[in-house]
Design a protein around this motif. Structure first.
Motif, mmCIF file in Angstrom:
data_model
loop_
_atom_site.group_PDB
_atom_site.id
_atom_site.type_symbol
_atom_site.label_atom_id
_atom_site.label_comp_id
_atom_site.label_asym_id
_atom_site.label_seq_id
_atom_site.Cartn_x
_atom_site.Cartn_y
_atom_site.Cartn_z
ATOM 1 N N LEU A 157 0.779 0.080 -6.495
ATOM 2 C CA LEU A 157 1.329 1.388 -6.100
ATOM 3 C C LEU A 157 1.116 2.466 -7.169
ATOM 4 N N GLU A 158 -0.008 2.436 -7.823
ATOM 5 C CA GLU A 158 -0.252 3.397 -8.912
ATOM 6 C C GLU A 158 -0.321 4.842 -8.410
ATOM 7 N N ASP A 159 -0.674 5.045 -7.138
ATOM 8 C CA ASP A 159 -0.766 6.409 -6.599
ATOM 9 C C ASP A 159 0.598 7.021 -6.312
ATOM 10 N N PHE A 160 1.673 6.253 -6.498
ATOM 11 C CA PHE A 160 3.012 6.736 -6.169
ATOM 12 C C PHE A 160 3.943 6.775 -7.384
ATOM 13 N N SER A 179 0.820 -1.215 0.000
ATOM 14 C CA SER A 179 0.000 0.000 0.000
ATOM 15 C C SER A 179 0.849 1.258 0.000
ATOM 16 N N HIS A 180 2.140 1.126 0.281
ATOM 17 C CA HIS A 180 3.065 2.257 0.319
ATOM 18 C C HIS A 180 4.424 1.764 -0.154
ATOM 19 N N THR A 235 3.549 11.620 -4.833
ATOM 20 C CA THR A 235 2.102 11.663 -4.709
ATOM 21 C C THR A 235 1.660 13.085 -5.014
ATOM 22 N N LYS A 236 0.389 13.341 -4.832
ATOM 23 C CA LYS A 236 -0.108 14.696 -5.052
ATOM 24 C C LYS A 236 0.523 15.686 -4.077
ATOM 25 N N TYR A 295 9.624 8.180 -5.759
ATOM 26 C CA TYR A 295 8.189 8.177 -6.000
ATOM 27 C C TYR A 295 7.604 9.549 -5.682
#
Length: 301
Positions: A257-260, A179-180, A205-206, A203
């Motif tokens: 991990l698509e959000d990173f 998740s991270h 994120t927003k 990596y």
């Protein structure tokens, strides 16, 4: 000796890598080729080639002169074809290069389609996981993935790809989904040096950026081996999106991990800057650019 002939011999020696093969291509005797290079160097007053028993290599002066030579020979060829009304007919040999995986999956099928549309074109596709010097290695055009350094090359952007982590459904059912990025430390990692050469992943994120050290259980230097290991359920790996898009659609692989993920990287067609572009190259660029864009869109995730 005729200056133009000397330049043609010099170009052929660099294209073939030897005096003997240049002589065969030009239908000259090897001693005549040797005399032409010696005459050229004497006239210019510089050494253009260094010769050993194993190989030939260009001096700095030779590299500069080769670029000018090829530009002049190209313009002469264009002028001759213009005189006989053939400048609009794509013909001759075209050499194109790309990375190994891109060459196999995307470029070679595209070149075959181009030849079907232009039957007077012959082609060489050189798939190598290194940056090819287009001038020194007599390559007409390349597909380059990644940010481009400043250079004298002409570029045409045709799309972008993403660096993405993925694993097999079986592996994730066994070990769970990270998740991270820090969770990767407890997973079996398959390192692919082509996209992660320093065993470190930066990596974003927003709201934040970070990095995590990757300690691979297995590390390889080619994409096929990394994909095979991931498909076999050996762990999580990273590759470029076009390499895995079909596997993801077939549910053989799952992205994680698509959000990173970092920003996408561009894909360009690049070619040497010449005042005149040969019809074969212009035809290929016009044919390839929209098709590469469409294929990269299809292979996006």
């Amino acid at each position: 000796m005729d200056r133009l002939l000397e330049m043609e011999v010099f170009d052929a020696v660099n294209n073939t890598g030897s005096f003997a093969r240049a002589a065969e291509r030009l239908r000259m005797s090897p001693p005549a080729v040797t005399r032409a290079i010696a005459s050229l160097e004497q006239r210019l007053g510089v050494v253009l080639l260094t010769r050993t028993t194993r190989r030939l290599s260009l001096t700095d002066a030779g590299s500069r002169f080769l670029e000018s030579t090829r530009r002049l020979l190209s313009e002469i060829e264009f002028a001759e074809r213009e005189a006989i009304g053939e400048t609009g007919v794509p013909q001759g040999h075209l050499t194109i290069t790309a990375s190994e995986m891109f060459g196999r999956l995307v470029l070679t099928p595209l070149v075959r389609a181009f030849q079907n549309a232009h039957p007077r074109i012959t082609a060489s596709v050189i798939s190598l996981d290194r940056v090819v010097n287009l001038v020194d290695e007599a390559v007409d055009v390349a597909v380059r993935i990644g940010e481009l350094p400043d250079s004298s090359l002409v570029t045409r952007r045709v799309g972008e790809v993403r660096r993405i982590f993925f694993a097999s459904p079986g592996y994730l059912a066994w070990r769970g989904h990270p998740s991270h990025p820090v969770d990767l430390k407890s997973h079996a990692m398959i390192g692919f040096t082509g996209v992660m050469p320093n065993r470190e992943w930066h990596y974003k994120t927003k709201d934040a950026k970070g990095h995590v050290a990757i300690n691979p259980r297995l590390e390889v230097n080619d994409a096929v081996s990394a994909l095979d290991a991931a498909l076999a359920g050996d762990g999580i790996t990273m590759a470029l999106s076009y390499m895995v898009a079909d596997h993801v659609r077939q549910k053989k692989l799952v992205t994680v991990l698509e959000d990173f993920l970092p920003d996408p990287v561009p894909v360009h067609l690049v070619y040497p800057r010449n005042r005149l572009i040969a019809p074969k190259l212009r035809a290929f660029l016009d044919f390839a650019a929209p098709r590469l864009q469409a294929e990269l869109t299809r292979l996006s995730i």
